[in-house]
Design a protein around this motif. Structure first.
Motif, PDB file in Angstrom:
ATOM      1  N   VAL A  75       4.995  -1.829  -9.699  1.00 17.66           N
ATOM      2  CA  VAL A  75       5.229  -2.785  -8.620  1.00 17.66           C
ATOM      3  C   VAL A  75       6.279  -2.232  -7.659  1.00 17.66           C
ATOM      4  O   VAL A  75       6.234  -2.482  -6.455  1.00 17.66           O
ATOM      5  CB  VAL A  75       5.662  -4.157  -9.189  1.00 17.66           C
ATOM      6  CG1 VAL A  75       6.090  -5.108  -8.071  1.00 17.66           C
ATOM      7  CG2 VAL A  75       4.513  -4.777  -9.991  1.00 17.66           C
ATOM      8  N   GLU A  76       7.236  -1.470  -8.209  1.00 13.82           N
ATOM      9  CA  GLU A  76       8.240  -0.800  -7.393  1.00 13.82           C
ATOM     10  C   GLU A  76       8.055   0.710  -7.529  1.00 13.82           C
ATOM     11  O   GLU A  76       7.230   1.177  -8.310  1.00 13.82           O
ATOM     12  CB  GLU A  76       9.643  -1.214  -7.834  1.00 13.82           C
ATOM     13  CG  GLU A  76       9.899  -2.723  -7.746  1.00 13.82           C
ATOM     14  CD  GLU A  76      11.325  -3.091  -8.117  1.00 13.82           C
ATOM     15  OE1 GLU A  76      12.264  -2.421  -7.624  1.00 13.82           O
ATOM     16  OE2 GLU A  76      11.510  -4.038  -8.902  1.00 13.82           O
ATOM     17  N   THR A  77       8.861   1.462  -6.797  1.00 11.12           N
ATOM     18  CA  THR A  77       8.747   2.926  -6.856  1.00 11.12           C
ATOM     19  C   THR A  77       9.541   3.523  -8.008  1.00 11.12           C
ATOM     20  O   THR A  77       9.396   4.707  -8.308  1.00 11.12           O
ATOM     21  CB  THR A  77       9.223   3.568  -5.537  1.00 11.12           C
ATOM     22  OG1 THR A  77      10.575   3.146  -5.276  1.00 11.12           O
ATOM     23  CG2 THR A  77       8.330   3.150  -4.376  1.00 11.12           C
ATOM     24  N   ILE A  78      10.400   2.730  -8.637  1.00 13.28           N
ATOM     25  CA  ILE A  78      11.155   3.186  -9.804  1.00 13.28           C
ATOM     26  C   ILE A  78      10.949   2.221 -10.954  1.00 13.28           C
ATOM     27  O   ILE A  78      10.541   1.070 -10.747  1.00 13.28           O
ATOM     28  CB  ILE A  78      12.671   3.333  -9.508  1.00 13.28           C
ATOM     29  CG1 ILE A  78      13.252   2.019  -8.968  1.00 13.28           C
ATOM     30  CG2 ILE A  78      12.930   4.481  -8.554  1.00 13.28           C
ATOM     31  CD1 ILE A  78      14.759   2.029  -8.808  1.00 13.28           C
ATOM     32  N   GLU A  79      11.223   2.697 -12.169  1.00 11.57           N
ATOM     33  CA  GLU A  79      11.078   1.889 -13.373  1.00 11.57           C
ATOM     34  C   GLU A  79      12.459   1.707 -14.020  1.00 11.57           C
ATOM     35  O   GLU A  79      13.390   2.472 -13.740  1.00 11.57           O
ATOM     36  CB  GLU A  79      10.119   2.581 -14.356  1.00 11.57           C
ATOM     37  CG  GLU A  79       8.709   2.797 -13.808  1.00 11.57           C
ATOM     38  CD  GLU A  79       7.921   1.515 -13.596  1.00 11.57           C
ATOM     39  OE1 GLU A  79       8.259   0.493 -14.227  1.00 11.57           O
ATOM     40  OE2 GLU A  79       6.968   1.538 -12.783  1.00 11.57           O
ATOM     41  N   PRO A  80      12.609   0.708 -14.892  1.00 10.57           N
ATOM     42  CA  PRO A  80      13.916   0.463 -15.516  1.00 10.57           C
ATOM     43  C   PRO A  80      14.485   1.666 -16.275  1.00 10.57           C
ATOM     44  O   PRO A  80      15.698   1.802 -16.401  1.00 10.57           O
ATOM     45  CB  PRO A  80      13.630  -0.703 -16.473  1.00 10.57           C
ATOM     46  CG  PRO A  80      12.482  -1.425 -15.847  1.00 10.57           C
ATOM     47  CD  PRO A  80      11.634  -0.348 -15.234  1.00 10.57           C
ATOM     48  N   GLY A 137      -3.458  -4.269  -5.832  1.00 10.14           N
ATOM     49  CA  GLY A 137      -4.410  -5.347  -5.574  1.00 10.14           C
ATOM     50  C   GLY A 137      -3.986  -6.646  -6.229  1.00 10.14           C
ATOM     51  O   GLY A 137      -4.082  -7.729  -5.638  1.00 10.14           O
ATOM     52  N   ALA A 138      -3.500  -6.538  -7.474  1.00  9.03           N
ATOM     53  CA  ALA A 138      -3.031  -7.724  -8.195  1.00  9.03           C
ATOM     54  C   ALA A 138      -1.815  -8.327  -7.500  1.00  9.03           C
ATOM     55  O   ALA A 138      -1.661  -9.558  -7.431  1.00  9.03           O
ATOM     56  CB  ALA A 138      -2.704  -7.361  -9.633  1.00  9.03           C
ATOM     57  N   LEU A 139      -0.950  -7.488  -6.984  1.00  6.16           N
ATOM     58  CA  LEU A 139       0.256  -7.950  -6.299  1.00  6.16           C
ATOM     59  C   LEU A 139      -0.109  -8.700  -5.011  1.00  6.16           C
ATOM     60  O   LEU A 139       0.483  -9.743  -4.693  1.00  6.16           O
ATOM     61  CB  LEU A 139       1.145  -6.754  -5.988  1.00  6.16           C
ATOM     62  CG  LEU A 139       2.594  -7.016  -5.591  1.00  6.16           C
ATOM     63  CD1 LEU A 139       3.310  -7.841  -6.640  1.00  6.16           C
ATOM     64  CD2 LEU A 139       3.314  -5.697  -5.367  1.00  6.16           C
ATOM     65  N   LYS A 140      -1.080  -8.185  -4.286  1.00  4.01           N
ATOM     66  CA  LYS A 140      -1.548  -8.889  -3.080  1.00  4.01           C
ATOM     67  C   LYS A 140      -2.099 -10.266  -3.445  1.00  4.01           C
ATOM     68  O   LYS A 140      -1.862 -11.254  -2.735  1.00  4.01           O
ATOM     69  CB  LYS A 140      -2.625  -8.057  -2.379  1.00  4.01           C
ATOM     70  CG  LYS A 140      -2.110  -6.784  -1.736  1.00  4.01           C
ATOM     71  CD  LYS A 140      -3.256  -5.969  -1.154  1.00  4.01           C
ATOM     72  CE  LYS A 140      -2.753  -4.648  -0.573  1.00  4.01           C
ATOM     73  NZ  LYS A 140      -3.858  -3.807  -0.046  1.00  4.01           N
ATOM     74  N   GLY A 141      -2.832 -10.328  -4.556  1.00  4.11           N
ATOM     75  CA  GLY A 141      -3.383 -11.610  -4.995  1.00  4.11           C
ATOM     76  C   GLY A 141      -2.288 -12.610  -5.309  1.00  4.11           C
ATOM     77  O   GLY A 141      -2.393 -13.799  -4.969  1.00  4.11           O
ATOM     78  N   ALA A 142      -1.216 -12.152  -5.949  1.00  2.00           N
ATOM     79  CA  ALA A 142      -0.107 -13.041  -6.291  1.00  2.00           C
ATOM     80  C   ALA A 142       0.565 -13.595  -5.037  1.00  2.00           C
ATOM     81  O   ALA A 142       0.882 -14.793  -4.954  1.00  2.00           O
ATOM     82  CB  ALA A 142       0.902 -12.295  -7.155  1.00  2.00           C
ATOM     83  N   ASP A 181       0.828  -1.208   0.000  1.00  2.00           N
ATOM     84  CA  ASP A 181       0.000   0.000   0.000  1.00  2.00           C
ATOM     85  C   ASP A 181       0.863   1.258   0.000  1.00  2.00           C
ATOM     86  O   ASP A 181       0.497   2.273  -0.609  1.00  2.00           O
ATOM     87  CB  ASP A 181      -0.938  -0.004   1.212  1.00  2.00           C
ATOM     88  CG  ASP A 181      -2.064  -1.026   1.077  1.00  2.00           C
ATOM     89  OD1 ASP A 181      -2.391  -1.407  -0.058  1.00  2.00           O
ATOM     90  OD2 ASP A 181      -2.613  -1.443   2.122  1.00  2.00           O
ATOM     91  N   GLN A 182       2.007   1.219   0.675  1.00  7.59           N
ATOM     92  CA  GLN A 182       2.901   2.381   0.681  1.00  7.59           C
ATOM     93  C   GLN A 182       3.489   2.643  -0.705  1.00  7.59           C
ATOM     94  O   GLN A 182       3.590   3.792  -1.142  1.00  7.59           O
ATOM     95  CB  GLN A 182       4.027   2.162   1.688  1.00  7.59           C
ATOM     96  CG  GLN A 182       3.599   2.316   3.140  1.00  7.59           C
ATOM     97  CD  GLN A 182       4.782   2.250   4.099  1.00  7.59           C
ATOM     98  OE1 GLN A 182       5.832   1.707   3.757  1.00  7.59           O
ATOM     99  NE2 GLN A 182       4.611   2.795   5.292  1.00  7.59           N
ATOM    100  N   VAL A 183       3.874   1.573  -1.398  1.00 12.81           N
ATOM    101  CA  VAL A 183       4.385   1.715  -2.767  1.00 12.81           C
ATOM    102  C   VAL A 183       3.294   2.280  -3.678  1.00 12.81           C
ATOM    103  O   VAL A 183       3.546   3.160  -4.508  1.00 12.81           O
ATOM    104  CB  VAL A 183       4.899   0.361  -3.313  1.00 12.81           C
ATOM    105  CG1 VAL A 183       5.256   0.473  -4.793  1.00 12.81           C
ATOM    106  CG2 VAL A 183       6.114  -0.101  -2.509  1.00 12.81           C
TER     107      VAL A 183
END
Length: 423
Positions: A217-222, A295-300, A34-36
């Protein structure tokens, strides 16, 4: 009352209580997610405000699409979100594979070489590259391909990568997610380390990242750790479940310009391409993307814990850090994969009454079963699961527009596997 409602949805009390017990131990991990999401929500909102998104931006254009202020502003927003010089975000990009093919064909020329330092790419890219026979591949245009497999422990084989980067190497493609493999997903930090290593060998090489399933999914991207291009699909994470079609490329101005001329034609580039009536969905979907992805990440994570406890191999495992929304569950048999996908389909809001069957999908070398009763056809940010019917018989789960729906989907898949006598 909640337990009774789940029972009405086909979840036994035993399975429901197993799920609730697991969730008790996931509270702190869910709080971190949730913080991310909160960070990324502010980032997206800031990009929209910075680029002065207006009501006029939500309207569409027709015909040539000249002076499409909404389309052009959306691309500025994407560039701000991903920290790049420019972006190409279009409904004319039909899917993630198309977006990747666009990036490859536009920035490679006959005689160049494409290198994958992370092993075999996703199945649908095999025909694009020419690994598998396909019409119009890079191989037909005289563009060669080389790959370096990951080490058995999932680490980069730096020694072999150094040998592979040669005079002809023009572009490096890095697939962030696992695809139909059971290797670890790459974190943004690891991608940055790999890019720095490659750039130290050959600074001018173009580093492209297949970012599908990893956005927010993270706070930064590639793109913020050295990638010249990041590429993805709008019916995955960044579309937030609302985008009805589309793909994006974000990166250096030179790479995006090349891609725009390939998407339309030389001399036209980004100036044409009507947005029709989809811009409102593109903007709103991007706005919702951080929380939908959470939400999807929590499901995984819930799926990993539930199925791992039942004795199945899962990748990532129940404790690993997460860098995309995909959860692989190895069921060990065709019946297991089919039961899992049947459960996901049963939990869908659309076509819940149908039974998914494996079939010869275009772009794959074996039959694939897909479960996705979605509002947007094929959308894998919505509750979905798929997998090739081949050993070791692994189902790949992803999505869920809300955490609550993802939870139901996983419980129903578990219930179906249990009912099939496999638990």
């Amino acid at each position: 009352m909640l337990e009774q409602q789940y029972e009405k949805m086909g979840i036994s009390r035993e399975v429901f209580r197993q799920g609730e017990e697991i969730l008790e131990g996931l509270k702190s991990r869910f709080a971190q997610i949730d913080q991310v999401a909160e960070f990324n929500q502010l980032k997206v909102l800031g990009a929209m405000q910075e680029n002065r998104v207006s009501e006029a931006c939500l309207l569409g254009t027709t015909g040539y699409g000249y002076n499409d202020v909404g389309r052009d502003t959306l691309e500025q927003v994407y560039a701000s979100v991903f920290g790049t010089e420019d972006a190409l975000v279009r409904a004319q990009i039909t899917c993630g594979t198309h977006a990747l093919a666009l990036a490859l064909f536009s920035n490679l020329r006959p005689g160049d070489e494409l290198l994958s330092p992370v092993g075999k790419p996703y199945d649908t890219l095999e025909e694009v590259i020419g690994i598998r026979q396909g019409k119009g591949s890079l191989r037909e245009y005289g563009i060669t391909y080389r790959q370096v497999d990951l080490l058995p422990n999932g680490d980069f084989d730096y020694e072999e990568i150094k040998k592979a980067v040669g005079d002809k190497t023009k572009m490096v493609t890095i697939q962030r997610s696992k695809g139909y493999q059971t290797r670890p997903t790459l974190s943004v930090t690891r991608i940055g380390e790999l890019i720095r290593f490659i750039k130290a060998i050959k600074p001018e090489v173009i580093c492209m990242v297949d970012n599908c399933y990893g956005e927010f999914v993270e706070t930064i991207e590639p793109s913020q750790v050295g990638a010249d291009l990041v590429v993805g699909s709008l019916i995955k994470n960044p579309g937030g479940g609302l985008a009805p079609i589309g793909g994006y490329l974000a990166g250096s101005r030179a790479c995006i310009e090349q891609a725009a001329y390939r998407l339309t034609s030389p001399g036209l580039g980004k100036e044409v391409g009507a947005s029709l009536g989809v811009l409102g969905s593109f903007y709103q979907g991007l706005f919702l993307a951080p929380t939908v992805t959470a939400g999807a990440l929590k499901g995984a994570i819930f799926a990993a814990n539930l199925f791992e406890r039942a004795g199945f191999k899962v990748v990532p495992d129940s404790q690993e850090s997460r860098h995309d929304i995909i959860q692989a569950v190895t069921l060990g048999s065709p019946e297991g994969v089919k039961a899992f996908c049947r459960g996901i389909q049963m939990a869908a809001p659309v076509d819940s009454y149908v039974t998914p069957e494996a079939w010869d999908m275009p772009g794959y070398d074996s039959q694939v079963i897909m479960a996705a009763g979605a509002f947007v056809s094929g959308s894998s940010i919505e509750l979905s699961a798929d997998g090739p019917i081949r050993s070791p018989y692994t189902a790949y789960f992803q999505g869920g527009l809300t955490w609550q729906h993802a939870k139901l989907g996983i419980l129903t898949a578990y219930q179906q596997v249990k009912n099939a006598g496999l638990i």
